[in-house]
Scaffold this motif. Structure first.
Motif, PDB file in Angstrom:
ATOM      1  N   ARG A 197      18.489 -34.542 -30.897  1.00 39.43           N
ATOM      2  CA  ARG A 197      19.195 -33.457 -30.653  1.00 39.43           C
ATOM      3  C   ARG A 197      18.465 -32.306 -31.250  1.00 39.43           C
ATOM      4  O   ARG A 197      18.362 -31.356 -30.868  1.00 39.43           O
ATOM      5  CB  ARG A 197      20.801 -33.533 -30.083  1.00 39.43           C
ATOM      6  N   SER A 198      19.053 -32.468 -32.598  1.00 38.13           N
ATOM      7  CA  SER A 198      18.355 -31.811 -33.464  1.00 38.13           C
ATOM      8  C   SER A 198      17.153 -31.367 -33.531  1.00 38.13           C
ATOM      9  O   SER A 198      16.197 -29.957 -34.446  1.00 38.13           O
ATOM     10  CB  SER A 198      18.708 -32.095 -34.906  1.00 38.13           C
ATOM     11  N   LYS A 199      16.029 -32.257 -33.221  1.00 42.55           N
ATOM     12  CA  LYS A 199      14.899 -32.644 -33.695  1.00 42.55           C
ATOM     13  C   LYS A 199      13.965 -32.798 -32.056  1.00 42.55           C
ATOM     14  O   LYS A 199      13.812 -33.763 -32.039  1.00 42.55           O
ATOM     15  CB  LYS A 199      13.780 -32.320 -34.754  1.00 42.55           C
ATOM     16  N   PRO A 200      13.923 -32.621 -30.831  1.00 40.01           N
ATOM     17  CA  PRO A 200      13.539 -33.097 -29.623  1.00 40.01           C
ATOM     18  C   PRO A 200      12.472 -33.811 -30.082  1.00 40.01           C
ATOM     19  O   PRO A 200      11.420 -34.404 -29.014  1.00 40.01           O
ATOM     20  CB  PRO A 200      13.962 -31.358 -28.675  1.00 40.01           C
ATOM     21  N   GLU A 201      11.441 -32.644 -30.878  1.00 37.45           N
ATOM     22  CA  GLU A 201      10.454 -32.701 -31.209  1.00 37.45           C
ATOM     23  C   GLU A 201       9.538 -34.323 -32.049  1.00 37.45           C
ATOM     24  O   GLU A 201       9.103 -34.945 -33.101  1.00 37.45           O
ATOM     25  CB  GLU A 201       8.979 -31.675 -31.292  1.00 37.45           C
ATOM     26  N   ALA A 202      11.456 -34.593 -32.501  1.00 30.19           N
ATOM     27  CA  ALA A 202      10.918 -35.999 -33.832  1.00 30.19           C
ATOM     28  C   ALA A 202      10.265 -36.713 -33.523  1.00 30.19           C
ATOM     29  O   ALA A 202       9.785 -37.393 -32.682  1.00 30.19           O
ATOM     30  CB  ALA A 202      12.422 -36.742 -33.927  1.00 30.19           C
ATOM     31  N   VAL A 203       9.039 -37.363 -34.786  1.00 35.10           N
ATOM     32  CA  VAL A 203       8.238 -38.443 -34.585  1.00 35.10           C
ATOM     33  C   VAL A 203       9.550 -39.826 -35.421  1.00 35.10           C
ATOM     34  O   VAL A 203       9.929 -39.784 -36.018  1.00 35.10           O
ATOM     35  CB  VAL A 203       7.204 -38.125 -35.364  1.00 35.10           C
ATOM     36  N   LEU A 204       9.265 -40.581 -34.049  1.00 37.61           N
ATOM     37  CA  LEU A 204      10.084 -41.868 -34.418  1.00 37.61           C
ATOM     38  C   LEU A 204       9.713 -43.327 -34.813  1.00 37.61           C
ATOM     39  O   LEU A 204       8.357 -43.295 -33.865  1.00 37.61           O
ATOM     40  CB  LEU A 204      11.372 -42.251 -33.595  1.00 37.61           C
ATOM     41  N   GLY A 205       9.438 -43.706 -35.869  1.00 38.48           N
ATOM     42  CA  GLY A 205       9.387 -45.003 -35.825  1.00 38.48           C
ATOM     43  C   GLY A 205       9.790 -45.836 -35.662  1.00 38.48           C
ATOM     44  O   GLY A 205      11.254 -46.493 -35.866  1.00 38.48           O
ATOM     45  N   ALA A 243      13.063 -41.316 -19.622  1.00 35.08           N
ATOM     46  CA  ALA A 243      11.699 -40.614 -18.938  1.00 35.08           C
ATOM     47  C   ALA A 243      11.098 -39.993 -20.277  1.00 35.08           C
ATOM     48  O   ALA A 243      10.427 -38.597 -20.542  1.00 35.08           O
ATOM     49  CB  ALA A 243      12.235 -39.443 -18.294  1.00 35.08           C
ATOM     50  N   PHE A 244      10.270 -41.505 -21.266  1.00 34.90           N
ATOM     51  CA  PHE A 244       9.634 -40.633 -21.914  1.00 34.90           C
ATOM     52  C   PHE A 244       8.220 -40.344 -21.439  1.00 34.90           C
ATOM     53  O   PHE A 244       7.772 -40.757 -20.540  1.00 34.90           O
ATOM     54  CB  PHE A 244       9.130 -41.704 -22.548  1.00 34.90           C
ATOM     55  N   ASP A 245       7.515 -39.218 -22.367  1.00 37.27           N
ATOM     56  CA  ASP A 245       6.085 -39.305 -22.105  1.00 37.27           C
ATOM     57  C   ASP A 245       5.261 -40.121 -22.472  1.00 37.27           C
ATOM     58  O   ASP A 245       5.254 -40.004 -23.097  1.00 37.27           O
ATOM     59  CB  ASP A 245       5.625 -37.677 -22.647  1.00 37.27           C
ATOM     60  N   ALA A 246       4.832 -41.162 -22.010  1.00 34.92           N
ATOM     61  CA  ALA A 246       4.036 -42.432 -22.093  1.00 34.92           C
ATOM     62  C   ALA A 246       2.932 -42.114 -23.208  1.00 34.92           C
ATOM     63  O   ALA A 246       2.297 -42.939 -23.981  1.00 34.92           O
ATOM     64  CB  ALA A 246       2.924 -42.471 -20.786  1.00 34.92           C
ATOM     65  N   SER A 247       1.849 -40.352 -22.930  1.00 35.52           N
ATOM     66  CA  SER A 247       0.733 -40.194 -24.210  1.00 35.52           C
ATOM     67  C   SER A 247       1.509 -40.429 -25.105  1.00 35.52           C
ATOM     68  O   SER A 247       1.119 -40.426 -26.179  1.00 35.52           O
ATOM     69  CB  SER A 247       0.006 -38.733 -23.342  1.00 35.52           C
ATOM     70  N   ARG A 248       2.866 -39.908 -25.407  1.00 37.21           N
ATOM     71  CA  ARG A 248       3.173 -39.640 -26.810  1.00 37.21           C
ATOM     72  C   ARG A 248       3.195 -41.497 -27.405  1.00 37.21           C
ATOM     73  O   ARG A 248       4.025 -41.079 -28.328  1.00 37.21           O
ATOM     74  CB  ARG A 248       4.726 -39.000 -26.671  1.00 37.21           C
ATOM     75  N   LEU A 249       3.965 -42.033 -26.574  1.00 37.46           N
ATOM     76  CA  LEU A 249       4.066 -43.520 -27.656  1.00 37.46           C
ATOM     77  C   LEU A 249       2.573 -44.452 -27.793  1.00 37.46           C
ATOM     78  O   LEU A 249       2.155 -44.702 -27.292  1.00 37.46           O
ATOM     79  CB  LEU A 249       4.791 -44.630 -25.630  1.00 37.46           C
ATOM     80  N   HIS A 250       3.261 -44.460 -29.187  1.00 40.31           N
ATOM     81  CA  HIS A 250       1.804 -44.943 -30.460  1.00 40.31           C
ATOM     82  C   HIS A 250       1.724 -46.618 -30.434  1.00 40.31           C
ATOM     83  O   HIS A 250       3.467 -46.618 -30.985  1.00 40.31           O
ATOM     84  CB  HIS A 250       1.485 -43.970 -30.819  1.00 40.31           C
ATOM     85  N   LEU A 284      13.538 -50.549 -23.807  1.00 40.31           N
ATOM     86  CA  LEU A 284      12.919 -49.353 -24.392  1.00 40.31           C
ATOM     87  C   LEU A 284      12.118 -48.418 -23.500  1.00 40.31           C
ATOM     88  O   LEU A 284      12.866 -47.775 -22.611  1.00 40.31           O
ATOM     89  CB  LEU A 284      12.864 -48.673 -25.717  1.00 40.31           C
ATOM     90  N   PHE A 285      10.922 -48.005 -23.338  1.00 37.51           N
ATOM     91  CA  PHE A 285      10.049 -47.470 -22.625  1.00 37.51           C
ATOM     92  C   PHE A 285      10.747 -46.807 -21.363  1.00 37.51           C
ATOM     93  O   PHE A 285      10.345 -45.251 -20.373  1.00 37.51           O
ATOM     94  CB  PHE A 285       8.726 -47.550 -22.866  1.00 37.51           C
ATOM     95  N   ARG A 286      10.334 -47.982 -20.464  1.00 34.70           N
ATOM     96  CA  ARG A 286      10.978 -47.839 -18.862  1.00 34.70           C
ATOM     97  C   ARG A 286      12.458 -47.428 -18.208  1.00 34.70           C
ATOM     98  O   ARG A 286      12.052 -47.521 -17.174  1.00 34.70           O
ATOM     99  CB  ARG A 286      10.438 -49.193 -18.346  1.00 34.70           C
ATOM    100  N   VAL A 291      14.148 -37.350 -24.004  1.00 33.46           N
ATOM    101  CA  VAL A 291      13.383 -37.720 -24.330  1.00 33.46           C
ATOM    102  C   VAL A 291      12.050 -37.593 -24.506  1.00 33.46           C
ATOM    103  O   VAL A 291      11.065 -37.926 -25.432  1.00 33.46           O
ATOM    104  CB  VAL A 291      13.457 -39.242 -24.489  1.00 33.46           C
ATOM    105  N   SER A 292      11.792 -35.846 -23.354  1.00 37.55           N
ATOM    106  CA  SER A 292      10.072 -36.560 -22.822  1.00 37.55           C
ATOM    107  C   SER A 292       9.408 -35.236 -23.984  1.00 37.55           C
ATOM    108  O   SER A 292       8.357 -35.322 -24.029  1.00 37.55           O
ATOM    109  CB  SER A 292       9.866 -35.295 -22.026  1.00 37.55           C
TER     110      SER A 292
END
Length: 250
Positions: free
Chosen positions: A24-32, A92-99, A87-89, A57-58
């Motif tokens: 919520r504080s950073k919608p563009e966050a990078v999560l490990g 509504a994640f953006d699959a192109s952002r899931l590494h 988790l992913f399925r 989460v997009s």
């Protein structure tokens, strides 16, 4: 900082709320992101809370910690499948952002270097989730891994393979090696949440408390990180000194 909760359900509630607050504080966050049994109730609770609150989460980007060498992204015991199923399925994640690391990369060393470079290109990790192995490994950084080692290929310790055998079918061979983010990338994360639950983690948690920072117990390096929270249930904290437990119970 150490925080101790009554049981894995309470741990999952806390970590899920921390993830949602970060997003919520950073919608563009990078999560490990991490895998394993410890993370399953956390992801399940996060999915429920994200759905209930309409969390977007997009715009998130994620980088997984590790993957077995030799397992395809569709292998049922790969961490790619784990992440899709747990988790992913579900959101509504953006699959192109899931590494995720590719266990079938032709040149796994070069693949690790490219993965680390891609992570650096995103500016590093905002919030890293970690579990810990019974021998103190984080990711697949086994005892003896140099603290200055970046993303790399590792030969798994026999204890790690024994511990992970429960995730494989009877008679199946647990892979002997894996690719993992190194302690360089982990320590560069701006915030770290390390989660340990269950009696089986009590001894290594107590070792972390007793010991100085040492490559023999890789997760002791987290003592040097300014924004690490160790989140335990009472079973995992059961061998800590009483005065520590009294101060840290939530």
């Amino acid at each position: 900082m150490i925080q101790i909760f009554s049981d894995p359900s309470a741990v999952a509630e806390y970590v899920s709320e921390a993830l949602i607050a970060k997003i919520r504080s950073k919608p563009e966050a990078v999560l490990g992101l991490a895998t394993g049994g410890t993370m399953e109730p956390i992801y399940a609770r996060f999915i429920d809370q994200a759905r209930q609150s309409g969390l977007d989460v997009s715009r998130l980007t994620s980088f997984n910690l590790d993957e077995y060498v030799g397992l395809s992204a569709d292998h049922p015991k790969s961490y790619s499948v784990y992440m899709r199923e747990h988790l992913f399925r579900h959101l509504a994640f953006d699959a192109s952002r899931l590494h995720l690391l590719n266990g079938l990369a032709r040149d796994s060393v070069a693949h690790c270097q490219a993965y680390a470079a891609k992570l650096q290109g995103y500016g590093g990790i905002d919030l890293q989730l970690l579990g810990v192995g019974g021998n103190g490994h984080i990711g697949f950084n086994e005892p003896g891994t140099a603290f200055d080692r970046p993303c790399h290929v590792v030969k798994l310790a026999e204890q790690t393979r024994i511990d992970n055998r429960r995730f494989f079918a009877a008679g199946a061979v647990v892979p002997e090696s894996a690719m993992t983010l190194g302690l360089v990338e982990i320590m560069a994360a701006r915030e770290i949440l390390l989660v340990a639950t269950g009696e089986s983690k009590a001894e290594i948690v107590a070792e972390w408390y007793r010991r100085d920072v040492t490559e023999e117990i890789p997760f002791t390096i987290l003592k040097r990180h300014p924004q690490t929270t160790m989140i335990l249930d009472e079973a995992a904290a059961s061998l800590l000194p009483d005065e520590v437990s009294r101060q840290c119970v939530v």
